[in-house]
Design an enzyme around this catalytic site. Sequence first.
Site, PDB file in Angstrom:
ATOM      1  CG  ASP A 103      35.721  38.982  37.759  1.00 38.70           C
ATOM      2  OD1 ASP A 103      34.972  39.743  38.384  1.00 38.70           O
ATOM      3  OD2 ASP A 103      36.030  39.142  36.562  1.00 38.70           O
ATOM      4  CE  LYS A 139      36.079  45.683  38.508  1.00 32.88           C
ATOM      5  NZ  LYS A 139      37.508  45.801  38.089  1.00 32.88           N
ATOM      6  CD  GLN A 195      34.310  48.636  35.916  1.00 30.88           C
ATOM      7  OE1 GLN A 195      34.269  49.488  36.786  1.00 30.88           O
ATOM      8  NE2 GLN A 195      35.352  47.842  35.758  1.00 30.88           N
ATOM      9  NE  ARG A 201      40.950  42.544  33.334  1.00 31.88           N
ATOM     10  CZ  ARG A 201      39.824  43.095  33.813  1.00 31.88           C
ATOM     11  NH1 ARG A 201      38.712  43.065  33.120  1.00 31.88           N
ATOM     12  NH2 ARG A 201      39.817  43.673  35.001  1.00 31.88           N
ATOM     13  NE  ARG A 214      33.331  45.670  32.733  1.00 31.41           N
ATOM     14  CZ  ARG A 214      32.102  45.153  32.774  1.00 31.41           C
ATOM     15  NH1 ARG A 214      31.245  45.276  31.779  1.00 31.41           N
ATOM     16  NH2 ARG A 214      31.708  44.474  33.831  1.00 31.41           N
ATOM     17  N   GLY A 215      34.223  42.030  31.785  1.00 28.33           N
ATOM     18  CA  GLY A 215      33.202  41.134  32.314  1.00 28.33           C
ATOM     19  C   GLY A 215      33.683  39.710  32.096  1.00 28.33           C
ATOM     20  CB  ALA A 216      34.048  36.868  34.432  1.00 30.85           C
TER      21      ALA A 216
END
Length: 342
Positions: free
Chosen positions: A228, A239, A187, A86, A49-51
Amino acid sequence: MQTLNTTSLKIVDNQLWILDQQALPQEKRWCPCPDVTSLVEHIQTLRVRGAPLIGLSASLLLALLAEKGLSQAELAQALETLRASRPTAVNLMNNLDRMKLALAQPQFVAALAQEAQRLVEEDRALCERIADHGTTLVKPNSRLLTHCNTGGLATAGIGTAIGVLLRAHQQGKVEQVWVDETRPLLQGGRLTAWELGELGIPYQLICDSMAASLMAQGQVDAIWVGADRIAANGDVANKIGTYSLAVLAHYHQIPFYVAAPHTTLDPACPHGRSIPIEQRAAAEVTGVSGSFGNCQWAPQNAAVYNPAFDVTPAELISGWVLDTGVVTPQDVQEGIFQTALK
Ligand code: MRU
């Protein structure tokens, strides 16, 4: 491909491994990622995860699959499947656009490996530059609030917003960081709390709903978040919960900064309303699950609304801290992001 080692991605013997971010901090578990199906599953379950990290993992896997002998047509198909994994973080699409150019070359196997490695190296460098620019905005004895996780786990380097916090901490300017737990997937509570602990940055964990009263008490000097996707008019998707922090910051006259690499810019997206927002499963809101176990507290079949991201309008943002420098509200009004990637 060369061996690679970042906080949450590694390549060993031509195989991609990802650090399971759903298992942290209770367990440090590495998962193999041999094919597109496995990576898509890791991305959709937020093990990856995480852009920036999403884009890098997809690029590295493509390069490894090329070395395994997949044809150009098979790789093109794999690329499109990964692109759709995603929808909100545009780094994935931006990275894959570059990989697509490499795939079109006659020596595509070497070109893909080179491009994926370049993307990783660039991301490391971008994080450093974001930190250099961001720390100039941090005042001595700052109490800074952050949301979600934007650190080494989410990038190939020191992170974006967390990279700024780290640099400012190294310069002795951080009194402490308020860490929003970041419902529903925690997160902040699981990953940022763990990372700040590892980095030796003093922090206190709060529930998301506590931020307002801290601001009212004058206990927050600035807010630092990641992104993002940044639209051409400066609106930022990040987020869920980021927008409410920005509204609160505006009311309490606290600076609200967004830190991101230029790979998060989407000049083709005119404004936040055009950013696709991922909707996620009800179970993430009706309870919680992780390596600590599963628990459901809502009634069976409770109706749920679960958007993973929200959009913060540009007018609530005090500065966009990019690898290229600090972008001011005036720069944005003058259209800096419309031409950013041209
Ligand atoms: O759903 P996630 O955990 O991938 O969301 C992550 C965020 O919103 C981050 O702030 C963003 O991707 C930047 S990470 C450097």
